[in-house]
Scaffold this active site. Structure first.
Site, mmCIF file in Angstrom:
data_model
loop_
_atom_site.group_PDB
_atom_site.id
_atom_site.type_symbol
_atom_site.label_atom_id
_atom_site.label_comp_id
_atom_site.label_asym_id
_atom_site.label_seq_id
_atom_site.Cartn_x
_atom_site.Cartn_y
_atom_site.Cartn_z
ATOM 1 N N HIS A 128 0.886 -1.216 -0.025
ATOM 2 C CA HIS A 128 0.072 -0.023 -0.125
ATOM 3 C C HIS A 128 0.845 1.189 0.018
ATOM 4 O O HIS A 128 1.029 1.755 1.002
ATOM 5 C CB HIS A 128 -0.906 0.043 1.304
ATOM 6 C CG HIS A 128 -2.113 -0.988 0.797
ATOM 7 N ND1 HIS A 128 -3.008 -1.557 2.043
ATOM 8 C CD2 HIS A 128 -2.639 -1.187 -0.275
ATOM 9 C CE1 HIS A 128 -3.740 -2.369 1.473
ATOM 10 N NE2 HIS A 128 -3.630 -2.432 0.185
ATOM 11 N N HIS B 99 -0.040 -8.559 1.395
ATOM 12 C CA HIS B 99 -1.175 -8.929 2.410
ATOM 13 C C HIS B 99 -2.024 -10.143 2.194
ATOM 14 O O HIS B 99 -2.765 -10.535 2.910
ATOM 15 C CB HIS B 99 -2.121 -7.737 2.068
ATOM 16 C CG HIS B 99 -1.705 -6.319 1.991
ATOM 17 N ND1 HIS B 99 -1.334 -5.624 0.863
ATOM 18 C CD2 HIS B 99 -1.160 -5.550 3.196
ATOM 19 C CE1 HIS B 99 -0.898 -4.327 1.194
ATOM 20 N NE2 HIS B 99 -0.730 -4.373 2.476
ATOM 21 N N GLU C 199 -5.794 -7.795 3.384
ATOM 22 C CA GLU C 199 -5.333 -8.872 4.429
ATOM 23 C C GLU C 199 -6.544 -9.537 5.015
ATOM 24 O O GLU C 199 -6.605 -10.774 5.116
ATOM 25 C CB GLU C 199 -4.550 -8.093 5.676
ATOM 26 C CG GLU C 199 -4.023 -9.323 6.521
ATOM 27 C CD GLU C 199 -3.205 -8.669 7.761
ATOM 28 O OE1 GLU C 199 -2.456 -7.647 7.426
ATOM 29 O OE2 GLU C 199 -3.246 -8.936 8.942
ATOM 30 N N ASN D 65 -1.171 0.686 7.998
ATOM 31 C CA ASN D 65 0.122 0.967 8.925
ATOM 32 C C ASN D 65 0.343 2.286 9.169
ATOM 33 O O ASN D 65 0.683 2.737 10.414
ATOM 34 C CB ASN D 65 1.122 0.257 8.240
ATOM 35 C CG ASN D 65 2.720 0.113 8.994
ATOM 36 O OD1 ASN D 65 3.095 1.075 8.854
ATOM 37 N ND2 ASN D 65 2.971 -0.778 9.516
HETATM 38 S S1 SF4 Z 1 3.968 -4.743 8.210
HETATM 39 FE FE1 SF4 Z 1 4.479 -6.394 9.634
HETATM 40 S S2 SF4 Z 1 2.885 -8.004 8.505
HETATM 41 FE FE2 SF4 Z 1 2.897 -6.200 7.147
HETATM 42 S S3 SF4 Z 1 4.379 -6.967 5.712
HETATM 43 FE FE3 SF4 Z 1 5.605 -5.750 7.055
HETATM 44 S S4 SF4 Z 1 6.411 -7.292 8.350
HETATM 45 FE FE4 SF4 Z 1 4.672 -8.145 7.385
#
Ligand code: SF4
Length: 317
Positions: free
Chosen positions: A40, A73, A125, A233
């Site tokens: 993303h 994801h 996800e 995130n």
């Molecule tokens: S944020 Fe965490 S779960 Fe997502 S791709 Fe990165 S390491 Fe993997």
């Protein structure tokens, strides 16, 4: 005035793995199909679409003999099976952390559990995770209000899991409400994590970035989060900043969104990136800020914060 560069920043290992895979596959095949954004990040996706990656709406649009790449994801196993049935080469960039979560969900579903997923039901996800549930007993909740709509699961086998990119402070009220409504609910794992005292599936890299924000929060009055608006995130980093009481927080995709107004009436600031942001983009933001000649640049991480605290307590002794 100080500009703190928070660590970790740049790609997490799961995103780096997906980016490396797409680069290698482009060298080998010259083109590859994607159905969902493999990470993303708007700038990254715009760039790969210009360099030969083809985005389609469904697997049906991928021609036989072509290569398709699944996102970091994850995808539903139905999609992976359909691709295998046709002459399509699959490159699966699912992050290993997400893969592990998928396997746990599948295992509990096969053991007869009702599954509750705490997360955004539109996020790839979560959409993929739903495909790992082998019965109809699965519910996605993203607020305390969603819990009122759940059926009666008391005295049934039921377990919750969480999306990997959430902010624990955002999901704690949901978990507390779930426990009230379904006292027999089991947690996704046995590790109760501080400071919110909940078990969850949020990945370590995400948590480390949130913790860096919390530790620097009393030194700054502006937090710059680099990350796209569709990045769960990045939004979790904003939540961590708000929860830590930081006065001003802005989310940007690149340094092009910065201007002098951003730095008016602030003293110390901090920069952090979401896990899907290349270090080069972070560095260009830092270069822009350096060019303003307003701030001294300082590295800041959980470890450097501990060192400072230790030094301060040694001094007071
Ligand atoms: S944020 Fe965490 S779960 Fe997502 S791709 Fe990165 S390491 Fe993997």
């Amino acid at each position: 005035m100080i500009c703190y560069l928070l660590s970790p920043r740049g790609y997490c290992f799961g995103v780096k793995r997906a980016v490396d895979m797409v680069n290698q596959i482009m060298k080998l095949y010259g083109s590859v199909y994607i159905i969902e954004d493999i990470i993303h990040n708007k700038l990254f996706i715009d760039n790969i679409l210009k360099s030969g990656v083809i985005k389609v709406n469904s697997l049906d649009e991928v021609p036989d003999g072509a290569a398709v790449m699944f996102s970091a994801h994850g995808v539903s196993p139905n999609m992976a099976n359909k691709a295998e049935e046709r002459d399509i080469t699959v490159i699966d960039a699912t992050c290993p952390v997400v893969k592990e979560l998928q396997m746990k969900v599948q295992e509990k579903s096969e053991a007869g559990y009702s599954i509750i997923i705490i997360g955004n039901r539109a996020h790839q996800e979560v959409v993929a995770l739903l495909g790992y549930v082998k019965n109809d007993n699965v519910y996605v909740v993203n607020s305390e209000m969603d819990i009122d709509l759940l059926p009666n699961l008391v005295n049934k086998k039921v377990i919750y899991f969480t999306q990997t990119s959430m902010y624990p402070g955002d999901i704690k009220p949901i978990i507390d409400a779930l426990k009230l409504k379904i006292p027999n609910i089991e947690a996704c794992n046995s590790i109760i994590q501080e400071p919110f005292n909940i078990a969850h599936n949020i990945c370590k890299d995400t948590l480390d970035r949130q913790e860096a924000i919390k530790l620097v929060s009393d030194k700054i009055d502006l937090l710059i989060v680099i990350g796209s608006e569709d990045s769960s995130n990045a939004l979790s980093l904003v939540s961590a900043g708000i929860d830590s009481g930081i006065k001003k927080i802005i989310r940007i995709d690149s340094q092009e969104e910065l201007n002098d107004d951003v730095f008016s009436e602030v003293e110390n600031i901090a920069i952090i990136s979401a896990t899907s942001v290349a270090i080069e983009i972070v560095n260009s933001v830092v270069e822009y800020i350096k060019s303003k000649e307003l701030f001294t640049i300082e590295e800041f991480s959980k470890d450097s914060s501990n060192n400072t605290e230790n030094q301060q307590s040694n001094t007071s002794l």
